[in-house]
Scaffold this active site. Structure first.
Site, mmCIF file in Angstrom:
data_model
loop_
_atom_site.group_PDB
_atom_site.id
_atom_site.type_symbol
_atom_site.label_atom_id
_atom_site.label_comp_id
_atom_site.label_asym_id
_atom_site.label_seq_id
_atom_site.Cartn_x
_atom_site.Cartn_y
_atom_site.Cartn_z
ATOM 1 N N ASP A 93 1.092 3.804 3.008
ATOM 2 C CA ASP A 93 1.924 3.159 4.096
ATOM 3 C C ASP A 93 3.102 3.081 4.027
ATOM 4 O OD1 ASP A 93 -0.745 2.936 5.089
ATOM 5 O OD2 ASP A 93 -0.650 0.740 4.984
ATOM 6 N N GLU B 125 -4.613 -6.791 -6.811
ATOM 7 C CA GLU B 125 -3.379 -7.412 -7.080
ATOM 8 C C GLU B 125 -3.188 -8.641 -6.239
ATOM 9 O OE1 GLU B 125 -0.295 -4.723 -5.748
ATOM 10 O OE2 GLU B 125 -0.709 -3.279 -7.279
ATOM 11 N N ARG C 71 0.827 -1.107 -0.077
ATOM 12 C CA ARG C 71 0.132 0.081 0.042
ATOM 13 C C ARG C 71 0.839 1.374 0.041
ATOM 14 N NH1 ARG C 71 -3.766 3.363 -1.075
ATOM 15 N NH2 ARG C 71 -5.107 4.141 0.684
#
Length: 188
Positions: free
Chosen positions: A32, A93, A29
């Site tokens: 993040d 994904e 991500r």
């Protein structure tokens, strides 16, 4: 207090008989990655001669191209972080990675970076909140969200690593060692 890192379950291996574009695909991500863990892991893998794909924030990469990169990788590493499940792309994904594990015998390793694997498996905490939001957003396509939930649960059954706190450089070193063993010693 010492480092809290744990390698989860035994690793798996497989071989490929065709040429692949990448040794490793890193799924994470982007929002993040502010802590640089992902970028440091990427850098260390490259230093070991492991051809690693990392989608960088701000890059304009169409989703079909990203899914093709996953297909053309020997190993996929999924970096689960607090907001991973809030990203539709990350979940797409993840589903693709698990499909490649099944159809292409791709090696898949999860990393639980400052998240509890049980939160991923059971969709609790931020993972539960994200899935609940996806059910609202995709109320006309509940099957999509159910696939994402199943993929999160399935991923937790795989061998991987858990990092809560401690020395990231030591943690990254352990991961790079394992990946090097699998990738650099694997038949092509």
């Amino acid at each position: 207090m010492g480092s809290v890192t744990t390698q989860l379950r035994a690793s798996s291996s497989s071989s490929f008989t065709h040429s692949l574009a990448y040794d490793v695909f890193l799924g994470y991500r982007g929002a993040d990655a502010h802590n640089n863990f992902t970028y440091n892991l990427h850098s260390k893998l490259l230093q070991q001669g492991i051809k690693t794909y990392l989608y960088r924030r701000g890059e304009e990469v169409p989703l079909p191209m990203l899914l093709k990169v996953i297909e053309e990788s020997r190993v996929s590493i999924i970096i689960f972080t607090e907001n991973f499940a809030s990203s539709e792309w990350c979940l797409i994904e993840l589903v693709k990675i698990l499909q490649c594990r099944e159809s292409k015998k791709q090696i898949v390793w999860p990393i639980y970076y400052k998240v509890d694997p049980l939160d991923v498996r059971d969709q609790q905490g931020s993972f539960g909140e994200a899935i609940a939001n996806h059910f609202c957003t995709f109320k006309d396509n509940i099957e999509k969200v159910l696939r994402w939930r199943a993929a999160l649960t399935e991923a937790t059954k795989l061998s991987g690593w858990y990092f809560l706190h401690g020395h990231e450089s030591n943690f990254i070193h352990k991961i790079v060692e394992e990946v090097s063993t699998q990738v650099l010693n694997a038949p092509i």
